[in-house]
Design a protein around this motif. Sequence first.
Motif, PDB file in Angstrom:
ATOM      1  N   ILE A  36       0.855  -1.186   0.000  1.00  0.00           N
ATOM      2  CA  ILE A  36       0.000   0.000   0.000  1.00  0.00           C
ATOM      3  C   ILE A  36       0.894   1.239   0.000  1.00  0.00           C
ATOM      4  O   ILE A  36       1.903   1.283   0.711  1.00  0.00           O
ATOM      5  N   ILE A  37       0.541   2.233  -0.781  1.00  0.00           N
ATOM      6  CA  ILE A  37       1.274   3.491  -0.858  1.00  0.00           C
ATOM      7  C   ILE A  37       0.509   4.550  -0.077  1.00  0.00           C
ATOM      8  O   ILE A  37      -0.706   4.731  -0.295  1.00  0.00           O
ATOM      9  N   VAL A  38       1.197   5.242   0.834  1.00  0.00           N
ATOM     10  CA  VAL A  38       0.562   6.289   1.641  1.00  0.00           C
ATOM     11  C   VAL A  38       1.334   7.587   1.438  1.00  0.00           C
ATOM     12  O   VAL A  38       2.476   7.722   1.868  1.00  0.00           O
ATOM     13  N   ASP A  39       0.696   8.557   0.773  1.00  0.00           N
ATOM     14  CA  ASP A  39       1.343   9.844   0.500  1.00  0.00           C
ATOM     15  C   ASP A  39       0.266  10.853   0.169  1.00  0.00           C
ATOM     16  O   ASP A  39      -0.688  10.537  -0.554  1.00  0.00           O
ATOM     17  N   ASP A  40       0.388  12.059   0.695  1.00  0.00           N
ATOM     18  CA  ASP A  40      -0.634  13.077   0.432  1.00  0.00           C
ATOM     19  C   ASP A  40      -0.452  13.762  -0.914  1.00  0.00           C
ATOM     20  O   ASP A  40      -1.316  14.522  -1.331  1.00  0.00           O
ATOM     21  N   ARG A  91       2.192   9.463  -5.257  1.00  0.00           N
ATOM     22  CA  ARG A  91       1.470   8.184  -5.284  1.00  0.00           C
ATOM     23  C   ARG A  91       1.521   7.564  -6.675  1.00  0.00           C
ATOM     24  O   ARG A  91       1.724   6.357  -6.830  1.00  0.00           O
ATOM     25  N   GLU A  92       1.342   8.406  -7.680  1.00  0.00           N
ATOM     26  CA  GLU A  92       1.362   7.903  -9.059  1.00  0.00           C
ATOM     27  C   GLU A  92       2.742   7.362  -9.420  1.00  0.00           C
ATOM     28  O   GLU A  92       2.861   6.282 -10.018  1.00  0.00           O
ATOM     29  N   TYR A 150       6.238   2.472 -10.237  1.00  0.00           N
ATOM     30  CA  TYR A 150       7.377   1.629  -9.844  1.00  0.00           C
ATOM     31  C   TYR A 150       6.900   0.254  -9.405  1.00  0.00           C
ATOM     32  O   TYR A 150       7.489  -0.774  -9.776  1.00  0.00           O
ATOM     33  N   VAL A 151       5.836   0.227  -8.595  1.00  0.00           N
ATOM     34  CA  VAL A 151       5.309  -1.055  -8.106  1.00  0.00           C
ATOM     35  C   VAL A 151       4.912  -1.952  -9.274  1.00  0.00           C
ATOM     36  O   VAL A 151       5.198  -3.159  -9.286  1.00  0.00           O
ATOM     37  N   ARG A 152       4.278  -1.372 -10.272  1.00  0.00           N
ATOM     38  CA  ARG A 152       3.820  -2.159 -11.422  1.00  0.00           C
ATOM     39  C   ARG A 152       4.972  -2.695 -12.269  1.00  0.00           C
ATOM     40  O   ARG A 152       4.786  -3.639 -13.044  1.00  0.00           O
ATOM     41  N   ALA A 176      -2.020  -3.090  -3.528  1.00  0.00           N
ATOM     42  CA  ALA A 176      -3.306  -3.377  -2.888  1.00  0.00           C
ATOM     43  C   ALA A 176      -4.131  -2.118  -2.668  1.00  0.00           C
ATOM     44  O   ALA A 176      -5.319  -2.204  -2.359  1.00  0.00           O
ATOM     45  N   GLY A 177      -3.506  -0.932  -2.788  1.00  0.00           N
ATOM     46  CA  GLY A 177      -4.251   0.297  -2.604  1.00  0.00           C
ATOM     47  C   GLY A 177      -3.345   1.486  -2.363  1.00  0.00           C
ATOM     48  O   GLY A 177      -2.144   1.339  -2.139  1.00  0.00           O
TER      49      GLY A 177
END
Length: 244
Positions: A6-10, A15-16, A21-23, A31-32
């Motif tokens: 899960i990525i958490v960033d305001d 986030r994008e 990178y995750v993909r 997961a979200g």
Amino acid sequence: MNINCIIVDDEPLAREGLGNYVREVDFLQLAGTCENPLELMKLLDRQPADLIFLDIQMPKMNGIEFLKIMQKPPMVVITTAYPTYALESFQLDVLDYLLKPITFERFFKAASKARDYHRLLTKPVSADINKAERQDDYFFIKCGSKYEKVPLEEILYVEGMQNYVNIFTLKGKYVTMLSLKNLEENLAGKAFIRVHKSYIVAINKIDGIEGNEIFIQASKIPISRNYREQVIGQVVTSRLWDKK
């Protein structure tokens, strides 16, 4: 085995970018994403995660505050523009600390660390593990015309030279025609850590750390800037007794 993260960033762009990178990493599964830790806690109730990429400076609650109140959090990699929180983050058992702007190379290194740690946590316990460890507690090297047996428990540290390595042990020094990279690969997972481009040390032989130096008996081994965060996190943080 995929690692759900899960990525958490305001910041939407952050986030994008991390999502892209995750993909690109085949063993990561997104997961979200969340804008702040309050959203994250709600998401974790619905969607368990193995790994969190966590920003620090966010409205309502920052990443450090979240880690302090979260009981048994998943693996955490900090993603931030502020280097000043590194020590406090490692004291809260984060896996890695990434400074923005984050390159894919640095991201992949952190992701690989998470994969290796996840494998360790989920690896089945074998009934023969103690036997296997006993069989793998030494190795042989060629020193001149002689083959020398080197018990792992006797190694203090290893110094890499241009075409050979010096292996310093409780019994003395061995000189052999090996590369430090080759030795590091063979010592992986055996309680040794790279602290400098020219040095590997035995973690349980470290007597102290001051500034950018490690003390092992009468020797002083330098810690390079590239390895300092990892050294402090892996060697000191998990066993640090500090005033609360």
